[in-house]
Design a protein around this motif. Structure first.
Motif, PDB file in Angstrom:
ATOM      1  N   HIS A  40       4.290   8.638  -4.535  1.00 20.93           N
ATOM      2  CA  HIS A  40       2.898   9.014  -4.226  1.00 20.93           C
ATOM      3  C   HIS A  40       2.587  10.309  -4.972  1.00 20.93           C
ATOM      4  O   HIS A  40       3.056  11.386  -4.595  1.00 20.93           O
ATOM      5  CB  HIS A  40       2.713   9.204  -2.714  1.00 20.93           C
ATOM      6  N   LEU A  41       1.821  10.146  -6.053  1.00 25.59           N
ATOM      7  CA  LEU A  41       1.438  11.286  -6.890  1.00 25.59           C
ATOM      8  C   LEU A  41      -0.064  11.516  -6.753  1.00 25.59           C
ATOM      9  O   LEU A  41      -0.824  10.602  -6.415  1.00 25.59           O
ATOM     10  CB  LEU A  41       1.765  10.996  -8.363  1.00 25.59           C
ATOM     11  N   ASN A  77       7.524   8.019 -13.569  1.00 26.44           N
ATOM     12  CA  ASN A  77       7.868   8.515 -12.235  1.00 26.44           C
ATOM     13  C   ASN A  77       8.182   7.397 -11.248  1.00 26.44           C
ATOM     14  O   ASN A  77       8.015   7.559 -10.044  1.00 26.44           O
ATOM     15  CB  ASN A  77       6.737   9.410 -11.727  1.00 26.44           C
ATOM     16  N   GLY A  78       8.623   6.256 -11.766  1.00 27.65           N
ATOM     17  CA  GLY A  78       9.170   5.228 -10.885  1.00 27.65           C
ATOM     18  C   GLY A  78       8.250   4.066 -10.592  1.00 27.65           C
ATOM     19  O   GLY A  78       8.634   3.154  -9.857  1.00 27.65           O
ATOM     20  N   CYS A  79       7.028   4.101 -11.122  1.00 29.00           N
ATOM     21  CA  CYS A  79       6.113   2.960 -10.915  1.00 29.00           C
ATOM     22  C   CYS A  79       6.242   2.021 -12.112  1.00 29.00           C
ATOM     23  O   CYS A  79       5.379   1.972 -12.987  1.00 29.00           O
ATOM     24  CB  CYS A  79       4.673   3.444 -10.771  1.00 29.00           C
ATOM     25  N   THR A  80       7.351   1.270 -12.118  1.00 27.82           N
ATOM     26  CA  THR A  80       7.641   0.411 -13.265  1.00 27.82           C
ATOM     27  C   THR A  80       7.224  -1.030 -13.030  1.00 27.82           C
ATOM     28  O   THR A  80       7.326  -1.873 -13.911  1.00 27.82           O
ATOM     29  CB  THR A  80       9.148   0.457 -13.588  1.00 27.82           C
ATOM     30  N   TYR A  83       1.318  -0.321  -9.586  1.00 26.91           N
ATOM     31  CA  TYR A  83       0.950   0.832  -8.753  1.00 26.91           C
ATOM     32  C   TYR A  83      -0.504   0.663  -8.354  1.00 26.91           C
ATOM     33  O   TYR A  83      -1.213  -0.204  -8.867  1.00 26.91           O
ATOM     34  CB  TYR A  83       1.152   2.163  -9.510  1.00 26.91           C
ATOM     35  N   ARG A  84      -0.913   1.473  -7.394  1.00 22.07           N
ATOM     36  CA  ARG A  84      -2.303   1.439  -6.930  1.00 22.07           C
ATOM     37  C   ARG A  84      -2.934   2.805  -7.149  1.00 22.07           C
ATOM     38  O   ARG A  84      -2.318   3.839  -6.823  1.00 22.07           O
ATOM     39  CB  ARG A  84      -2.339   1.072  -5.435  1.00 22.07           C
ATOM     40  N   LEU A  85      -4.149   2.830  -7.688  1.00 21.61           N
ATOM     41  CA  LEU A  85      -4.917   4.070  -7.834  1.00 21.61           C
ATOM     42  C   LEU A  85      -5.991   4.096  -6.757  1.00 21.61           C
ATOM     43  O   LEU A  85      -6.695   3.103  -6.556  1.00 21.61           O
ATOM     44  CB  LEU A  85      -5.574   4.141  -9.218  1.00 21.61           C
ATOM     45  N   VAL A  86      -6.111   5.249  -6.083  1.00 20.84           N
ATOM     46  CA  VAL A  86      -7.092   5.392  -4.996  1.00 20.84           C
ATOM     47  C   VAL A  86      -7.833   6.709  -5.176  1.00 20.84           C
ATOM     48  O   VAL A  86      -7.213   7.751  -5.430  1.00 20.84           O
ATOM     49  CB  VAL A  86      -6.382   5.400  -3.614  1.00 20.84           C
ATOM     50  N   VAL A  87      -9.164   6.650  -5.034  1.00 18.03           N
ATOM     51  CA  VAL A  87      -9.972   7.871  -4.936  1.00 18.03           C
ATOM     52  C   VAL A  87     -10.746   7.784  -3.626  1.00 18.03           C
ATOM     53  O   VAL A  87     -11.528   6.846  -3.426  1.00 18.03           O
ATOM     54  CB  VAL A  87     -10.967   8.003  -6.106  1.00 18.03           C
ATOM     55  N   LEU A 105      -0.026   5.348  -6.160  1.00 17.72           N
ATOM     56  CA  LEU A 105       0.913   4.858  -5.148  1.00 17.72           C
ATOM     57  C   LEU A 105       1.740   3.726  -5.733  1.00 17.72           C
ATOM     58  O   LEU A 105       1.182   2.809  -6.362  1.00 17.72           O
ATOM     59  CB  LEU A 105       0.134   4.342  -3.936  1.00 17.72           C
ATOM     60  N   GLY A 106       3.049   3.763  -5.538  1.00 19.20           N
ATOM     61  CA  GLY A 106       3.876   2.695  -6.075  1.00 19.20           C
ATOM     62  C   GLY A 106       5.338   2.913  -5.752  1.00 19.20           C
ATOM     63  O   GLY A 106       5.684   3.560  -4.773  1.00 19.20           O
ATOM     64  N   GLY A 107       6.184   2.332  -6.600  1.00 18.07           N
ATOM     65  CA  GLY A 107       7.623   2.427  -6.387  1.00 18.07           C
ATOM     66  C   GLY A 107       8.147   1.400  -5.410  1.00 18.07           C
ATOM     67  O   GLY A 107       9.340   1.362  -5.111  1.00 18.07           O
TER      68      GLY A 107
END
Ligand code: AMP
Ligand code: ZN
Length: 113
Positions: A40-41, A77-80, A83-87, A105-107
């Protein structure tokens, strides 16, 4: 332009610590303090504005560059595997920090409902 009383501006300026994973002229990316997924970045533009609804043409160009770069930052950073992008925009979305940011969000496999 950064703002003195903003949590994320203070992180960008290095006045308070953060787990930085990436930085360039447009954005600062660090780990969320209360992760809602294995990865979670938060990707934060280096220009202080509160809401996606405050976008203008100039900010849109910066955000386009940020979104272009995010796949690489996510993968490193591990989202291979996606991933999900949220605003979050405003109170109904539960926005708590009023400096625009994109959640990455991912991994792991993310529940949708
Ligand atoms: P939002 O609800 O979209 O405004 O997201 C704000 C995010 O910032 C939340 O996911 C928080 O967990 C995160 N957050 C709050 N304070 C910090 C902090 N000091 N360092 C890193 N992340 C933070
Ligand atoms: Zn700010």
């Amino acid at each position: 332009m950064l703002k003195d009383d903003c949590l994320f501006c203070k992180k960008i300026k290095g006045e308070i610590p953060s787990s930085k994973v990436y930085e360039d002229g447009d954005m600062y990316v660090f780990k969320d303090i209360a992760p809602k997924a294995k990865v979670h970045l938060l990707a934060v533009p280096k220009d202080h504005y509160k809401l996606i609804s405050e976008m203008d043409d100039g900010r849109a160009q910066v955000l386009a560059r940020i979104l272009t770069k995010l796949p690489q930052v996510a993968a490193e950073n591990g989202c291979t595997n996606g991933y999900r992008l949220v605003v979050n925009q405003g109170d109904d979305a539960g926005q708590t920090v009023f400096h625009l940011h994109v959640h990455i969000l991912g991994g792991e496999n993310l529940p949708w409902d």
